[in-house]
Design a protein around this motif. Structure first.
Motif, PDB file in Angstrom:
ATOM      1  N   CYS A 184     101.372 -27.920 -24.464  1.00  0.00           N
ATOM      2  CA  CYS A 184     100.158 -28.478 -25.283  1.00  0.00           C
ATOM      3  C   CYS A 184     100.503 -29.390 -26.407  1.00  0.00           C
ATOM      4  CB  CYS A 184      99.201 -27.490 -25.594  1.00  0.00           C
ATOM      5  SG  CYS A 184      97.523 -28.103 -26.462  1.00  0.00           S
ATOM      6  N   ARG A 185     100.262 -30.511 -26.740  1.00  0.00           N
ATOM      7  CA  ARG A 185     100.976 -31.055 -27.774  1.00  0.00           C
ATOM      8  C   ARG A 185      99.890 -31.219 -28.922  1.00  0.00           C
ATOM      9  NH1 ARG A 185     100.914 -34.940 -23.423  1.00  0.00           N
ATOM     10  NH2 ARG A 185      98.979 -35.859 -24.799  1.00  0.00           N
ATOM     11  N   GLN A 186      98.542 -30.646 -28.928  1.00  0.00           N
ATOM     12  CA  GLN A 186      97.759 -30.599 -30.102  1.00  0.00           C
ATOM     13  C   GLN A 186      98.097 -29.766 -31.507  1.00  0.00           C
ATOM     14  OE1 GLN A 186      94.959 -28.296 -31.158  1.00  0.00           O
ATOM     15  NE2 GLN A 186      93.497 -29.868 -31.954  1.00  0.00           N
ATOM     16  N   SER A 187      98.040 -30.221 -32.359  1.00  0.00           N
ATOM     17  CA  SER A 187      98.774 -29.565 -33.591  1.00  0.00           C
ATOM     18  C   SER A 187      98.233 -28.134 -33.722  1.00  0.00           C
ATOM     19  CB  SER A 187      98.678 -30.595 -34.831  1.00  0.00           C
ATOM     20  OG  SER A 187      97.358 -30.450 -35.222  1.00  0.00           O
ATOM     21  N   GLY A 188      97.119 -27.917 -33.674  1.00  0.00           N
ATOM     22  CA  GLY A 188      96.632 -26.504 -33.964  1.00  0.00           C
ATOM     23  C   GLY A 188      97.217 -25.585 -33.033  1.00  0.00           C
ATOM     24  N   VAL A 189      97.805 -25.635 -32.085  1.00  0.00           N
ATOM     25  CA  VAL A 189      98.398 -24.739 -31.123  1.00  0.00           C
ATOM     26  C   VAL A 189      99.205 -23.841 -32.006  1.00  0.00           C
ATOM     27  CG1 VAL A 189      99.652 -24.119 -29.099  1.00  0.00           C
ATOM     28  CG2 VAL A 189      98.034 -25.864 -29.134  1.00  0.00           C
ATOM     29  N   THR A 190     100.283 -24.042 -32.690  1.00  0.00           N
ATOM     30  CA  THR A 190     101.186 -23.483 -33.381  1.00  0.00           C
ATOM     31  C   THR A 190     100.745 -23.319 -34.961  1.00  0.00           C
ATOM     32  OG1 THR A 190     102.587 -25.314 -33.651  1.00  0.00           O
ATOM     33  CG2 THR A 190     102.929 -23.705 -31.587  1.00  0.00           C
ATOM     34  N   ASP A 191      99.940 -23.864 -35.355  1.00  0.00           N
ATOM     35  CA  ASP A 191      99.377 -23.892 -36.823  1.00  0.00           C
ATOM     36  C   ASP A 191      98.827 -22.507 -37.167  1.00  0.00           C
ATOM     37  OD1 ASP A 191     100.348 -26.374 -37.141  1.00  0.00           O
ATOM     38  OD2 ASP A 191      98.246 -27.235 -37.406  1.00  0.00           O
ATOM     39  N   ARG A 192      98.710 -21.828 -36.206  1.00  0.00           N
ATOM     40  CA  ARG A 192      98.050 -20.335 -36.559  1.00  0.00           C
ATOM     41  C   ARG A 192      99.242 -19.399 -36.787  1.00  0.00           C
ATOM     42  NH1 ARG A 192      94.067 -19.354 -31.787  1.00  0.00           N
ATOM     43  NH2 ARG A 192      93.732 -17.285 -32.446  1.00  0.00           N
ATOM     44  N   GLY A 193     100.480 -19.646 -36.450  1.00  0.00           N
ATOM     45  CA  GLY A 193     101.807 -19.057 -36.649  1.00  0.00           C
ATOM     46  C   GLY A 193     101.843 -17.658 -35.875  1.00  0.00           C
ATOM     47  N   LEU A 194     101.063 -17.718 -34.765  1.00  0.00           N
ATOM     48  CA  LEU A 194     101.060 -16.356 -33.823  1.00  0.00           C
ATOM     49  C   LEU A 194     102.474 -16.217 -33.497  1.00  0.00           C
ATOM     50  CD1 LEU A 194      97.985 -16.804 -32.063  1.00  0.00           C
ATOM     51  CD2 LEU A 194      98.460 -15.249 -33.800  1.00  0.00           C
ATOM     52  N   THR A 198     107.253 -28.815 -26.555  1.00  0.00           N
ATOM     53  CA  THR A 198     107.347 -30.448 -26.840  1.00  0.00           C
ATOM     54  C   THR A 198     106.860 -30.853 -28.046  1.00  0.00           C
ATOM     55  OG1 THR A 198     106.139 -32.445 -25.755  1.00  0.00           O
ATOM     56  CG2 THR A 198     104.850 -30.756 -25.922  1.00  0.00           C
ATOM     57  N   ASN A 199     106.934 -32.078 -28.488  1.00  0.00           N
ATOM     58  CA  ASN A 199     106.514 -32.426 -29.874  1.00  0.00           C
ATOM     59  C   ASN A 199     104.810 -32.428 -30.070  1.00  0.00           C
ATOM     60  OD1 ASN A 199     108.905 -33.067 -31.004  1.00  0.00           O
ATOM     61  ND2 ASN A 199     109.162 -34.930 -29.971  1.00  0.00           N
ATOM     62  N   ARG A 222     103.147 -35.756 -34.694  1.00  0.00           N
ATOM     63  CA  ARG A 222     104.515 -35.869 -34.992  1.00  0.00           C
ATOM     64  C   ARG A 222     105.085 -37.058 -34.069  1.00  0.00           C
ATOM     65  NH1 ARG A 222     106.499 -30.722 -37.154  1.00  0.00           N
ATOM     66  NH2 ARG A 222     105.140 -30.387 -38.929  1.00  0.00           N
ATOM     67  N   LYS A 223     104.492 -36.695 -33.035  1.00  0.00           N
ATOM     68  CA  LYS A 223     105.041 -37.907 -31.938  1.00  0.00           C
ATOM     69  C   LYS A 223     104.491 -39.467 -32.145  1.00  0.00           C
ATOM     70  CE  LYS A 223     105.112 -36.271 -27.694  1.00  0.00           C
ATOM     71  NZ  LYS A 223     104.926 -35.751 -26.292  1.00  0.00           N
ATOM     72  N   LYS A 242     107.503 -45.800 -35.229  1.00  0.00           N
ATOM     73  CA  LYS A 242     108.594 -46.553 -36.085  1.00  0.00           C
ATOM     74  C   LYS A 242     109.537 -46.998 -35.020  1.00  0.00           C
ATOM     75  CE  LYS A 242     112.280 -44.956 -39.096  1.00  0.00           C
ATOM     76  NZ  LYS A 242     112.890 -43.739 -39.673  1.00  0.00           N
ATOM     77  N   TRP A 243     109.703 -46.182 -33.760  1.00  0.00           N
ATOM     78  CA  TRP A 243     110.845 -46.829 -32.922  1.00  0.00           C
ATOM     79  C   TRP A 243     110.179 -48.136 -32.422  1.00  0.00           C
ATOM     80  CZ3 TRP A 243     109.986 -48.453 -27.944  1.00  0.00           C
ATOM     81  CH2 TRP A 243     111.284 -48.792 -27.046  1.00  0.00           C
ATOM     82  N   LEU A 244     108.868 -48.158 -31.914  1.00  0.00           N
ATOM     83  CA  LEU A 244     108.312 -49.408 -31.679  1.00  0.00           C
ATOM     84  C   LEU A 244     108.629 -50.756 -32.629  1.00  0.00           C
ATOM     85  CD1 LEU A 244     104.883 -48.935 -30.063  1.00  0.00           C
ATOM     86  CD2 LEU A 244     106.937 -49.791 -28.958  1.00  0.00           C
ATOM     87  N   ALA A 245     108.364 -50.480 -33.973  1.00  0.00           N
ATOM     88  CA  ALA A 245     108.462 -51.369 -35.060  1.00  0.00           C
ATOM     89  C   ALA A 245     110.025 -51.795 -35.261  1.00  0.00           C
ATOM     90  CB  ALA A 245     108.063 -50.515 -36.395  1.00  0.00           C
ATOM     91  N   THR A 246     111.063 -51.048 -34.915  1.00  0.00           N
ATOM     92  CA  THR A 246     112.456 -51.381 -35.266  1.00  0.00           C
ATOM     93  C   THR A 246     113.037 -51.731 -33.932  1.00  0.00           C
ATOM     94  OG1 THR A 246     113.024 -49.079 -34.993  1.00  0.00           O
ATOM     95  CG2 THR A 246     112.424 -49.834 -37.168  1.00  0.00           C
ATOM     96  N   ARG A 247     112.597 -51.302 -32.867  1.00  0.00           N
ATOM     97  CA  ARG A 247     113.268 -51.545 -31.469  1.00  0.00           C
ATOM     98  C   ARG A 247     112.598 -52.646 -30.674  1.00  0.00           C
ATOM     99  NH1 ARG A 247     116.796 -47.117 -30.956  1.00  0.00           N
ATOM    100  NH2 ARG A 247     117.741 -46.925 -32.802  1.00  0.00           N
ATOM    101  N   TRP A 248     111.230 -52.467 -30.367  1.00  0.00           N
ATOM    102  CA  TRP A 248     110.690 -53.374 -29.587  1.00  0.00           C
ATOM    103  C   TRP A 248     110.819 -54.784 -29.975  1.00  0.00           C
ATOM    104  CZ3 TRP A 248     108.224 -52.106 -25.416  1.00  0.00           C
ATOM    105  CH2 TRP A 248     107.369 -53.401 -24.711  1.00  0.00           C
TER     106      TRP A 248
END
Length: 82
Positions: A41-51, A58-59, A63-64, A70-76
């Motif tokens: 699961c990529r949603q931020s709240g999953v690990t924010d609880r600190g369990l 995955t990221n 953050r992803k 940034k990659w698109l702006a520099t490489r695309w």
């Protein structure tokens, strides 16, 4: 289903869930019974609880997105040159 996993002594952990709704509902149940949980699961709240029993494989979306932008702006632009 999470409660059934907790009640089964043969289950040591859970690999899943993929979507955030199911993940958030299961997290508390698994924490209370001490089951390890690996999630994609990529949603931020999953690990924010600190369990201590929850690990993300995955990221996070928050953050992803900036990293991909940034990659698109520099490489695309150079990648599109023929």
């Amino acid at each position: 289903m999470a409660r059934q996993f907790c009640d089964d002594p043969a289950v040591l952990g859970v690999v899943g869930h993929v979507n955030s709704g199911v993940t958030h509902r299961g997290i508390g149940v698994y924490a209370r019974c001490g089951l390890l949980m690996l999630t994609r699961c990529r949603q931020s709240g999953v690990t924010d609880r600190g369990l201590p029993n929850v690990f993300r494989l995955t990221n996070r979306d928050d953050r992803k997105g900036p990293g991909f932008a940034k990659w698109l702006a520099t490489r695309w632009p150079s990648a599109m040159r023929w």
